[in-house]
Every structure is written in C-alpha cells, then in structure tokens.
Design a protein around this motif. Sequence first.
Motif, mmCIF file in Angstrom:
data_model
loop_
_atom_site.group_PDB
_atom_site.id
_atom_site.type_symbol
_atom_site.label_atom_id
_atom_site.label_comp_id
_atom_site.label_asym_id
_atom_site.label_seq_id
_atom_site.Cartn_x
_atom_site.Cartn_y
_atom_site.Cartn_z
ATOM 1 N N VAL A 95 34.013 51.172 46.658
ATOM 2 C CA VAL A 95 34.835 51.459 45.475
ATOM 3 C C VAL A 95 34.661 50.328 44.474
ATOM 4 O O VAL A 95 34.867 49.156 44.800
ATOM 5 N N SER A 96 34.267 50.673 43.246
ATOM 6 C CA SER A 96 34.088 49.661 42.212
ATOM 7 C C SER A 96 35.441 49.347 41.560
ATOM 8 O O SER A 96 36.194 50.248 41.195
ATOM 9 N N VAL A 97 35.735 48.046 41.442
ATOM 10 C CA VAL A 97 37.012 47.585 40.893
ATOM 11 C C VAL A 97 36.734 46.701 39.684
ATOM 12 O O VAL A 97 36.069 45.666 39.789
ATOM 13 N N GLY A 98 37.226 47.099 38.523
ATOM 14 C CA GLY A 98 37.098 46.281 37.328
ATOM 15 C C GLY A 98 38.041 45.087 37.408
ATOM 16 O O GLY A 98 39.225 45.250 37.706
ATOM 17 N N VAL A 99 37.523 43.896 37.176
ATOM 18 C CA VAL A 99 38.334 42.681 37.302
ATOM 19 C C VAL A 99 38.154 41.794 36.066
ATOM 20 O O VAL A 99 37.176 41.906 35.338
ATOM 21 N N PHE A 100 39.128 40.915 35.860
ATOM 22 C CA PHE A 100 39.040 39.866 34.856
ATOM 23 C C PHE A 100 39.547 38.578 35.494
ATOM 24 O O PHE A 100 40.189 38.607 36.559
ATOM 25 N N GLY A 101 39.289 37.453 34.854
ATOM 26 C CA GLY A 101 39.485 36.126 35.404
ATOM 27 C C GLY A 101 40.650 35.896 36.331
ATOM 28 O O GLY A 101 40.497 35.845 37.553
ATOM 29 N N SER A 102 41.846 35.734 35.764
ATOM 30 C CA SER A 102 42.974 35.277 36.569
ATOM 31 C C SER A 102 43.380 36.295 37.630
ATOM 32 O O SER A 102 43.755 35.923 38.752
ATOM 33 N N ALA A 103 43.297 37.576 37.332
ATOM 34 C CA ALA A 103 43.674 38.591 38.316
ATOM 35 C C ALA A 103 42.659 38.651 39.452
ATOM 36 O O ALA A 103 43.016 38.845 40.618
ATOM 37 N N ALA A 104 41.372 38.464 39.127
ATOM 38 C CA ALA A 104 40.344 38.497 40.155
ATOM 39 C C ALA A 104 40.547 37.367 41.158
ATOM 40 O O ALA A 104 40.472 37.569 42.375
ATOM 41 N N VAL A 105 40.817 36.158 40.641
ATOM 42 C CA VAL A 105 41.016 35.008 41.510
ATOM 43 C C VAL A 105 42.205 35.231 42.435
ATOM 44 O O VAL A 105 42.195 34.867 43.614
ATOM 45 N N SER A 106 43.263 35.859 41.917
ATOM 46 C CA SER A 106 44.491 36.040 42.697
ATOM 47 C C SER A 106 44.415 37.206 43.674
ATOM 48 O O SER A 106 45.005 37.146 44.757
ATOM 49 N N ALA A 107 43.693 38.260 43.313
ATOM 50 C CA ALA A 107 43.807 39.512 44.060
ATOM 51 C C ALA A 107 42.638 39.843 44.963
ATOM 52 O O ALA A 107 42.822 40.495 45.992
ATOM 53 N N MET A 108 41.415 39.443 44.605
ATOM 54 C CA MET A 108 40.256 39.949 45.327
ATOM 55 C C MET A 108 40.231 39.528 46.793
ATOM 56 O O MET A 108 40.028 40.349 47.680
ATOM 57 N N HIS A 109 40.427 38.262 47.078
ATOM 58 C CA HIS A 109 40.346 37.823 48.472
ATOM 59 C C HIS A 109 41.410 38.492 49.343
ATOM 60 O O HIS A 109 41.089 39.045 50.411
ATOM 61 N N VAL A 127 33.589 44.304 39.648
ATOM 62 C CA VAL A 127 32.772 44.381 38.439
ATOM 63 C C VAL A 127 33.564 43.729 37.306
ATOM 64 O O VAL A 127 34.661 44.191 36.970
ATOM 65 N N GLU A 128 33.035 42.656 36.730
ATOM 66 C CA GLU A 128 33.750 41.990 35.639
ATOM 67 C C GLU A 128 33.652 42.822 34.364
ATOM 68 O O GLU A 128 32.559 43.235 33.946
ATOM 69 N N VAL A 129 34.805 43.082 33.762
ATOM 70 C CA VAL A 129 34.890 43.875 32.538
ATOM 71 C C VAL A 129 35.869 43.167 31.609
ATOM 72 O O VAL A 129 36.890 42.632 32.064
ATOM 73 N N ASP A 130 35.566 43.136 30.322
ATOM 74 C CA ASP A 130 36.523 42.589 29.364
ATOM 75 C C ASP A 130 37.839 43.336 29.519
ATOM 76 O O ASP A 130 37.883 44.562 29.516
ATOM 77 N N VAL A 131 38.926 42.579 29.679
ATOM 78 C CA VAL A 131 40.207 43.208 30.010
ATOM 79 C C VAL A 131 40.634 44.221 28.954
ATOM 80 O O VAL A 131 41.296 45.213 29.270
ATOM 81 N N GLU A 132 40.263 44.008 27.698
ATOM 82 C CA GLU A 132 40.659 44.963 26.657
ATOM 83 C C GLU A 132 39.826 46.237 26.697
ATOM 84 O O GLU A 132 40.219 47.257 26.137
ATOM 85 N N ASP A 133 38.679 46.182 27.368
ATOM 86 C CA ASP A 133 37.832 47.369 27.511
ATOM 87 C C ASP A 133 38.104 48.122 28.813
ATOM 88 O O ASP A 133 37.492 49.157 29.073
ATOM 89 N N MET A 134 39.005 47.589 29.633
ATOM 90 C CA MET A 134 39.208 48.129 30.969
ATOM 91 C C MET A 134 39.616 49.610 30.974
ATOM 92 O O MET A 134 39.047 50.409 31.733
ATOM 93 N N PRO A 135 40.601 50.029 30.163
ATOM 94 C CA PRO A 135 40.985 51.455 30.216
ATOM 95 C C PRO A 135 39.832 52.396 29.904
ATOM 96 O O PRO A 135 39.669 53.424 30.566
ATOM 97 N N GLN A 136 39.012 52.051 28.907
ATOM 98 C CA GLN A 136 37.882 52.916 28.574
ATOM 99 C C GLN A 136 36.828 52.909 29.664
ATOM 100 O O GLN A 136 36.172 53.922 29.926
ATOM 101 N N ALA A 137 36.648 51.757 30.319
ATOM 102 C CA ALA A 137 35.682 51.687 31.424
ATOM 103 C C ALA A 137 36.106 52.607 32.565
ATOM 104 O O ALA A 137 35.273 53.241 33.214
ATOM 105 N N VAL A 138 37.405 52.680 32.814
ATOM 106 C CA VAL A 138 37.926 53.590 33.843
ATOM 107 C C VAL A 138 37.762 55.042 33.399
ATOM 108 O O VAL A 138 37.297 55.899 34.157
ATOM 109 N N LEU A 139 38.123 55.312 32.160
ATOM 110 C CA LEU A 139 38.081 56.686 31.653
ATOM 111 C C LEU A 139 36.656 57.238 31.665
ATOM 112 O O LEU A 139 36.435 58.410 31.972
ATOM 113 N N SER A 140 35.683 56.381 31.351
ATOM 114 C CA SER A 140 34.292 56.828 31.294
ATOM 115 C C SER A 140 33.664 56.984 32.676
ATOM 116 O O SER A 140 32.564 57.521 32.800
#
Length: 309
Positions: A95-109, A127-140
């Motif tokens: 399962v691909s999970v879009g992540v950004f800096g602080s949340a990735a460090v806290s949640a992935m492990h 998969v690192e994605v700009d947090v402001e682009d995240m909803p569209q990345a999911v929708l697409s």
Amino acid sequence: MKWTFEQLKTFKVVAELGTMTAAAEALGFTAGAVSQQMAALQAGLPRRIFARDGRRVTLTDAGVTLLHHARVLLDEERNAAAALSGPQSHQRALVSVGVFGSAAVSAMHPAISYLRSTAGNVAIQAVEVDVEDMPQAVLSGRIDIALGLNYADAPQPPLRGVVTELLHREPFLMVLPPEARELRGDSAALIEFANVADWVLPPVDSNFGRACRFACATAGIEPNVQHTVTDTAVSIALAESGVGITLATPLMMGLRPTGSPTARLPGDGHRSIVAIARSSALEKDSVRTVRDALVQAFLPLAAASEGPR
C-alpha cells in the motif's frame, strides 16, 4: 476457443478415469450430463480432443495438451479462491502512503511495526508528496492513502469521493529568540513582545502560512513578517539565532530540536494531521489495515503533554 471451468473440471476427470460413466459417478452427474459438457467443450475447440477406444475415452495429442493446461488453470483457480476466502490472504499487499516531513518521522516506524505484528501480509511503501498536493495525489490514484494536514482557520475544501479521518491534533507553538525566555509565563508581556518583534513565517499563499496568520490574529498578534521561509528547520534555526519569532508544532520541532524557548500561542491555534483516502480505496482490506496502523501510530502522541519549555 471457449470453455468454462466447469467443463475443464469434468474434462480432467473424464481424462483421468477413462469413461464418461466413471466420470459421471465420481462427479455425481448423469452420464448424459457429462457427455453434453464434453460435446460443448469440443464444439469450442479447433481440434479434436477425444479418440474412441471401445468403451474407453482416450485423448488425442490436442487432448493431452489441453489436459496439461487445464490442470494448471484449475490449480490457479483453487489458489485464487483460497487467497480471496478472507481478509488475511497469503498474497502480500503493498500500500502506497503519501508522507511529508514531520508526520513521516512520527508515524512511519510505529505504523510499520504495528503491521508486522498484526498483518504480516500488508506492507507500506512511503512516497514523499508535497503536503498541499496530497489530496489531489490521492484523488488521482497516485497513492492509496496519505497523511495530510488540515487547519481550523484555513480548511481544505472537500473533494468528492475522498474521505479524511483525524489522526492527531497539535497546538501552534511560538519559537522565540533567546532573549524572550523570561516572557513565557506572562501572556500579556508575550503578546506585547510578539507585536513588536520580527517574524519568520511561510508564504501567505500557502495553507500553513494562512493558518499561521489567522492563528496570530486570534491571539491578538499582528506579526511583522520580515522573513518568508517555507522550510521548518530553517525557520526554527533563524528563531534560535535571534532573528525573530516563528510558529511550529511539537512534531515539526522533532525535525529540528532546539534550545530556543517556546511558548504555546495564545488561543486555540492548531493543526490536524489526517488520513486521506478515496472511499473506493477503503473498500480494500489492505488500505483499511494501513489506515488502522496509522491511527495506532498516533495514539501515543495524543497523551504526550505539550507546552512551553
């Protein structure tokens, strides 16, 4: 060429037992029903598969070839049925999970550790994605599920077919220059200082930048933004060096620990970390399992105390 799995199953038994009658007895059919199935199978093939040998049925070369492939197909059908018989299959789901800096460090492990202990057949691909682009990345469909952000003062517009679930809520903290350390216990003096000090904030056209300014306004502060910086670590470093005040959150500060004094921004300024997924994606057991792992990953953070240091 046309055939059904039922025809292939019957053909395999006929070939192995050698007579239509024996196959009918083994399958619980009538001999006529077996004969009709084999006639229908033969009608869809370009070459004959049976040769008569008295009362017995033998296979032509084409029949031997078909028997080999029928066994393979029937084995794969059984494997597919077993794999789909419940949510825990033997097939490994990625399962691909879009992540950004602080949340990735806290949640992935912790999320990955949770999956390894509870659902070994499901794995995460970050998969690192700009947090402001995240909803569209999911929708697409670019990613299956994502860690995103929402702000009470600058909410993301809803997207049809996209579901968000709150994972964690954390307050805005002011990262102060060293000389402001003694002001942390005096709200009035802190607000007065914040109104005359220089500030380091993200661009006003970003969601975080807008949320920072709205939160400051609610706190009675009109920030004098002298430095426009997007990178969290750079903003905190500038505040630490005495250049000005910036806003961060506890998880953001995990990316750049600092000895600079911090104080909670007056009011209810906060950001929410959310899980974002298409409603259709959540119909997959694997995606729901990863969402549950993300929920579990943030549970310990909810109990952590936040505030001035």
